[in-house]
Design a protein around this motif. Structure first.
Motif, mmCIF file in Angstrom:
data_model
loop_
_atom_site.group_PDB
_atom_site.id
_atom_site.type_symbol
_atom_site.label_atom_id
_atom_site.label_comp_id
_atom_site.label_asym_id
_atom_site.label_seq_id
_atom_site.Cartn_x
_atom_site.Cartn_y
_atom_site.Cartn_z
ATOM 1 N N LEU A 89 0.834 -1.197 0.000
ATOM 2 C CA LEU A 89 0.000 0.000 0.000
ATOM 3 C C LEU A 89 0.875 1.255 0.000
ATOM 4 N N PHE A 90 1.957 1.213 0.751
ATOM 5 C CA PHE A 90 2.893 2.340 0.783
ATOM 6 C C PHE A 90 3.477 2.574 -0.609
ATOM 7 N N ALA A 91 3.833 1.491 -1.296
ATOM 8 C CA ALA A 91 4.405 1.592 -2.638
ATOM 9 C C ALA A 91 3.431 2.230 -3.616
ATOM 10 N N TYR A 92 2.161 1.830 -3.563
ATOM 11 C CA TYR A 92 1.156 2.399 -4.468
ATOM 12 C C TYR A 92 0.985 3.893 -4.227
ATOM 13 N N ASN A 93 1.069 4.285 -2.971
ATOM 14 C CA ASN A 93 0.908 5.702 -2.656
ATOM 15 C C ASN A 93 2.127 6.524 -3.060
ATOM 16 N N ILE A 94 3.294 5.900 -3.145
ATOM 17 C CA ILE A 94 4.455 6.597 -3.705
ATOM 18 C C ILE A 94 4.194 6.905 -5.169
ATOM 19 N N LEU A 95 3.588 5.962 -5.886
ATOM 20 C CA LEU A 95 3.238 6.191 -7.293
ATOM 21 C C LEU A 95 2.213 7.310 -7.402
ATOM 22 N N ALA A 96 1.212 7.288 -6.524
ATOM 23 C CA ALA A 96 0.181 8.328 -6.553
ATOM 24 C C ALA A 96 0.793 9.698 -6.278
ATOM 25 N N PHE A 97 1.703 9.745 -5.317
ATOM 26 C CA PHE A 97 2.368 11.007 -4.989
ATOM 27 C C PHE A 97 3.206 11.507 -6.168
ATOM 28 N N SER A 98 3.979 10.626 -6.760
ATOM 29 C CA SER A 98 4.892 11.004 -7.839
ATOM 30 C C SER A 98 4.170 11.415 -9.110
ATOM 31 N N VAL A 111 9.792 9.038 -8.923
ATOM 32 C CA VAL A 111 9.455 7.884 -8.085
ATOM 33 C C VAL A 111 10.659 7.463 -7.245
ATOM 34 N N CYS A 112 11.826 7.356 -7.883
ATOM 35 C CA CYS A 112 13.024 6.938 -7.162
ATOM 36 C C CYS A 112 13.405 7.957 -6.085
ATOM 37 N N GLU A 113 13.234 9.232 -6.399
ATOM 38 C CA GLU A 113 13.538 10.284 -5.422
ATOM 39 C C GLU A 113 12.624 10.162 -4.207
ATOM 40 N N ALA A 114 11.320 9.967 -4.455
ATOM 41 C CA ALA A 114 10.366 9.832 -3.352
ATOM 42 C C ALA A 114 10.674 8.598 -2.516
ATOM 43 N N ALA A 115 10.956 7.470 -3.176
ATOM 44 C CA ALA A 115 11.265 6.241 -2.453
ATOM 45 C C ALA A 115 12.532 6.413 -1.616
ATOM 46 N N TYR A 116 13.534 7.045 -2.201
ATOM 47 C CA TYR A 116 14.816 7.271 -1.521
ATOM 48 C C TYR A 116 14.624 8.066 -0.232
ATOM 49 N N TYR A 117 13.892 9.161 -0.292
ATOM 50 C CA TYR A 117 13.698 9.997 0.894
ATOM 51 C C TYR A 117 12.751 9.347 1.902
ATOM 52 N N LEU A 118 11.667 8.770 1.423
ATOM 53 C CA LEU A 118 10.640 8.262 2.343
ATOM 54 C C LEU A 118 11.080 7.001 3.086
ATOM 55 N N TYR A 119 11.778 6.097 2.415
ATOM 56 C CA TYR A 119 12.233 4.895 3.109
ATOM 57 C C TYR A 119 13.375 5.219 4.073
ATOM 58 N N GLN A 179 -10.119 -2.781 -3.874
ATOM 59 C CA GLN A 179 -10.803 -1.562 -4.309
ATOM 60 C C GLN A 179 -9.864 -0.359 -4.276
ATOM 61 N N ILE A 180 -9.044 -0.278 -3.245
ATOM 62 C CA ILE A 180 -8.076 0.816 -3.145
ATOM 63 C C ILE A 180 -7.077 0.741 -4.305
ATOM 64 N N ILE A 181 -6.605 -0.461 -4.595
ATOM 65 C CA ILE A 181 -5.644 -0.644 -5.680
ATOM 66 C C ILE A 181 -6.278 -0.290 -7.014
ATOM 67 N N ARG A 182 -7.533 -0.667 -7.211
ATOM 68 C CA ARG A 182 -8.233 -0.339 -8.452
ATOM 69 C C ARG A 182 -8.333 1.171 -8.630
ATOM 70 N N GLN A 183 -8.630 1.870 -7.543
ATOM 71 C CA GLN A 183 -8.778 3.318 -7.634
ATOM 72 C C GLN A 183 -7.442 3.989 -7.954
ATOM 73 N N ILE A 184 -6.380 3.539 -7.289
ATOM 74 C CA ILE A 184 -5.071 4.110 -7.553
ATOM 75 C C ILE A 184 -4.646 3.806 -8.989
ATOM 76 N N ALA A 185 -4.861 2.574 -9.437
ATOM 77 C CA ALA A 185 -4.476 2.184 -10.793
ATOM 78 C C ALA A 185 -5.239 2.986 -11.839
ATOM 79 N N SER A 186 -6.544 3.167 -11.628
ATOM 80 C CA SER A 186 -7.352 3.927 -12.580
ATOM 81 C C SER A 186 -6.886 5.374 -12.659
ATOM 82 N N THR A 187 -6.600 5.955 -11.507
ATOM 83 C CA THR A 187 -6.133 7.342 -11.473
ATOM 84 C C THR A 187 -4.778 7.469 -12.159
#
Length: 300
Positions: free
Chosen positions: A166-175, A254-262, A213-221
């Protein structure tokens, strides 16, 4: 526990990244993007693009629902740590015994590897124009999920766990966020998950249908956002340039967000959840509500 100098410097860098100062270049890009975004909105309503979005969304949902497609070979990461002299690294929890400074050295130029792959893939798909989006977008997301999973593993987080997916999907949404509002919504989700895990609270396992359902919404967006951003690929002779350039640009974010957030999460488990910088207040639920998404489900 007293903060090490390296960790203190890292936290300052993370806080600065979360709260960037908008300069004249950022404002100029906003001015340029407005007419392009308006044109994208108009093209989105055409049957050809609508079909491309539908297929791209189908591919994204398939990718996101099948964790096996973007899983990381954890043992390869552990072996890399052992090659760097950390012979005791056998599992994710062992990484938590290292200093952040040592982990950062092992991570090295990870982002450069993924940006190079994204550039090559995007250039090839860009030649196909709109028709290529149905393949290009799911491929781009698969690549970036793998990048996020690799960053997670380097910093001691098991991407196979539900909270980490879920954290990974939200990194995509953020980026992929095109507006400050949608970016804040994604960051609120990221902060919520970060704090809950750092506080060692028992993860509230989401019911499978809610998680899907959450994954579907993120994927659609994501399908909508990335299609709008890549519509210039349909222009003859420029598709490969735009396709490769955008894919590398998105992967860089995406890599920048993952680098800082993790890295922030690694330090939060060491020093306590209070060090997590709250750019926005943590979300109340795990269900996203993106203002830039279409009404209803694309897959219905």
């Amino acid at each position: 526990m007293k903060l090490l100098d390296y960790d203190k410097k890292t936290l300052l860098e993370i806080h600065a990244w979360k709260n960037p100062q908008r300069g004249w270049l950022d404002k100029a890009i906003d001015v340029v993007n407005k007419p392009l975004n308006a044109a994208g909105e108009a093209v989105l309503s055409t049957p050809v693009v609508g079909d491309a979005i539908q297929k791209a969304a189908e591919g994204l949902i398939s990718v996101c629902n099948d964790a096996a497609q973007w899983s990381v070979r954890s043992e390869a990461v552990f072996e890399e740590f052992r090659s760097d002299g950390h012979n005791h690294i056998e599992q994710h929890s062992d990484i938590k015994t290292l200093r952040l400074e040592d982990i950062d050295k092992t991570v090295g130029w990870l982002a450069a590897k993924y940006k190079g792959i994204a550039l090559a893939e995007g250039a090839g798909a860009g030649v196909a124009g709109i028709a290529g989006l149905a393949v290009d977008i799911p491929t781009l997301i698969t690549l970036n999920l793998r990048a996020i999973g690799e960053y997670a593993t380097y910093y001691g987080f098991d991407i196979a766990k539900q909270e980490e997916r879920l954290f990974a999907y939200n990194i995509l949404a953020f980026s992929s966020s095109p507006t400050d509002m949608s970016k804040n919504l994604a960051m609120a989700q990221l902060i919520k998950i970060s704090q809950q895990v750092a506080k060692n609270q028992a993860w509230k396992q989401l019911e499978q249908h809610t998680f899907v359902q959450i994954i579907r919404q993120i994927a659609s967006t994501l399908g909508i956002r990335l299609t709008k951003a890549k519509l210039a690929q349909a222009i003859p002779m420029t598709g490969a340039i735009v396709g490769g350039g955008f894919n590398a640009y998105f992967t860089s974010k995406v890599c920048e967000a993952a680098y800082y957030l993790y890295r922030e999460r690694f330090l939060a488990e060491l020093y306590g959840a209070s060090i997590i910088e709250e750019t926005v207040k943590p979300a109340k639920t795990y269900e996203p509500d993106y203002p830039d998404a279409f009404e209803g489900e694309l897959m219905e």
